[in-house]
Design an enzyme around this catalytic site. Structure first.
Site: not given
Ligand SMILES: [Mg+2]
Length: 457
Positions: A53, A55, A330-331, A338, A347, A373
């Site tokens: 409503d 009002m 696997d690397i 690293n 990375d 890896e």
């Protein structure tokens, strides 16, 4: 679909009247006799739609609506303003406050039920999106609900389908202040334009020469490319029956001629806001689904994705007596990469390694980062010999070209060891196959690395 409708009115007989009508149509009804109570009910998520409503003493309906629409927890609730007289000024204030629709006292039953049903249907869709978007919060993407509620509904690209020149000019002049308007006089052109998918809203005249505008509305509602685009109708007062039919099959809103330009601007803004609200939620849902299955560093699938998809794929292959092969990669000596160049370089190598693997796999293969890896490739429909050939090709491509890292200032030579295994008829599940691939990988490592070894026969 049983929906809960909240009736907000300061006069008890008005509440009673609406309650009776809605209960007869099997809606569940709640009531509040002032603004603060209504807001509290909405915040608790107890209703699906608000009949408000205008009002009321204290906080009036406009204020209640404004508060509901600016709160991310309640902004999605459809609000229908109930005005005592058909006051254009009241309608405008309501639309500015974010109201979704209007009903005029004394309330016409058909209008009441049509609007309530179509808004409830719309809310069911938004709820689904909302729940999924809420789930996406855990992925740290900010709050899609707050983002969506802050949408202003301006600068939309709008398609106006109108063949009366003077009307087209008047409507596009009014909308042109806030949006970009394209006029199409021919409904066939309009459909082609809309299917390009660049419009955010279509406004369709129902009184086109020699063509049923309602048919175009229905086509727009059902085409894949335009299904999510809001559609509004423009109709003559005597054409209410067709307007109601349009609303029933999903047209979002309508305007009666002569079109009040303020109401036009306000209703278009409401539709654009609502549609962008849904789009924002949909985008958040999409992004969270992608984040949930993707490895952040390499962009490959993650282990969660592999686990859920591989079991389905594996069962399916068993049922159809089809082969499945797995490569475990696997690397070689990754730790020394690293140690020598740093973890960031490590990375970079991983990312480049993933990219190169992707070049040598097919769209249907699953390529997933399995551990640090380690990468697993699942080859559906590949026999052992074929899997061996693919593994050998990947091994060779990794060895052949050194990886360029640190903005291409440094070359790193990388080699990879790969174990190959295939599904056996007596496997209990994919874990058995992966276990054999892992053993084969171990043999590749222990017999000198940079090799492909197949599982023991
Ligand atoms: Mg009142």
């Amino acid at each position: 679909m049983s929906a809960k409708v909240l009736i907000v009115d300061d006069l008890f007989p008005n509440v009673k009247l609406l309650e009776t009508k809605l209960s007869l149509e099997y809606f569940d009804v709640l009531a509040a006799m002032n603004g603060p109570d209504a807001i509290a009910i909405c915040e608790k998520g107890l209703c699906d739609l608000v009949l408000l409503d205008v009002m009321m003493p204290g906080m009036d309906g406009f204020e209640v609506c404004r508060r509901l629409k600016s709160n991310p927890n309640t902004a999605h609730l459809p609000v229908v303003m109930v005005t005592a007289l058909d006051q254009p000024a009241d309608r405008l204030r309501g639309l500015d406050a974010g109201a979704d629709d209007f009903l005029t006292k004394p309330i016409d039953d058909t209008a009441l039920f049509t609007r309530v049903r179509s808004l409830v249907r719309l809310k069911a869709v938004t709820d689904e999106l909302r729940n999924r978007a809420l789930a996406s919060r855990e992925f740290g993407m900010g709050d899609p609900l707050a983002l969506a509620a802050a949408e202003t509904g301006q600068n939309a690209s709008i398609l106006l389908v109108e063949d009366r020149k003077s009307s087209a000019e008047r409507l596009s002049a009014a909308l042109g202040q806030h949006h970009k308007v394209t006029v199409a006089a021919d409904p066939h052109d309009a459909l082609v334009l809309a299917a390009e998918g660049t419009f955010e809203l279509a406004l369709v005249s129902l009184d086109l020469q020699g063509f049923d505008g309602l048919r175009l509305c229905s086509q727009l509602r059902s085409l894949d490319r335009t299904r999510n685009m809001p559609v509004m109708m423009i109709a003559e007062e005597h054409d209410r029956a067709r307007v109601i039919r349009g609303l029933e099959f999903g047209v979002h809103d309508y305007l009666m001629r002569p079109v009040d330009r303020n109401e036009l601007v306000a209703r278009v803004r409401t539709q654009v806001r609502r549609s962008r609200f849904s789009e924002t939620l949909r985008g958040a849902v999409q992004a969270s689904m992608e984040m949930a299955v993707t490895d952040g560093l390499t962009g490959l699938h993650n282990r969660r994705y592999l686990d859920s998809h591989l079991s389905v794929l594996f069962c399916d292959a068993a049922l159809r007596h089809r082969p499945v092969s797995a490569l475990m990669l696997d690397i070689d000596r990754f730790k020394s990469i690293n140690d020598t160049y740093g973890h960031e370089a490590g990375d970079e190598v991983l990312r480049a390694f993933a990219g190169r693997i992707r070049l040598h796999t097919r769209g249907i293969d699953i390529v997933a980062r399995y551990g640090g890896e380690e990468v697993v490739i699942i080859l559906p429909d590949a026999e052992p010999d074929a899997a061996h050939v693919i593994a050998e090709r990947i091994r060779e491509r990794i060895e052949a070209v050194p990886f360029l890292i640190q903005r291409e200032t440094r070359e790193v030579r990388v080699t990879v060891s790969i174990g190959v295994a295939c599904r056996h008829a007596d496997d209990q599940g994919p874990a058995d196959m992966l276990k054999r691939a892992d053993l084969a990988l171990y043999r590749a490592k222990s017999s000198g690395r940079n090799r492909v070894e197949a599982e023991a026969a």
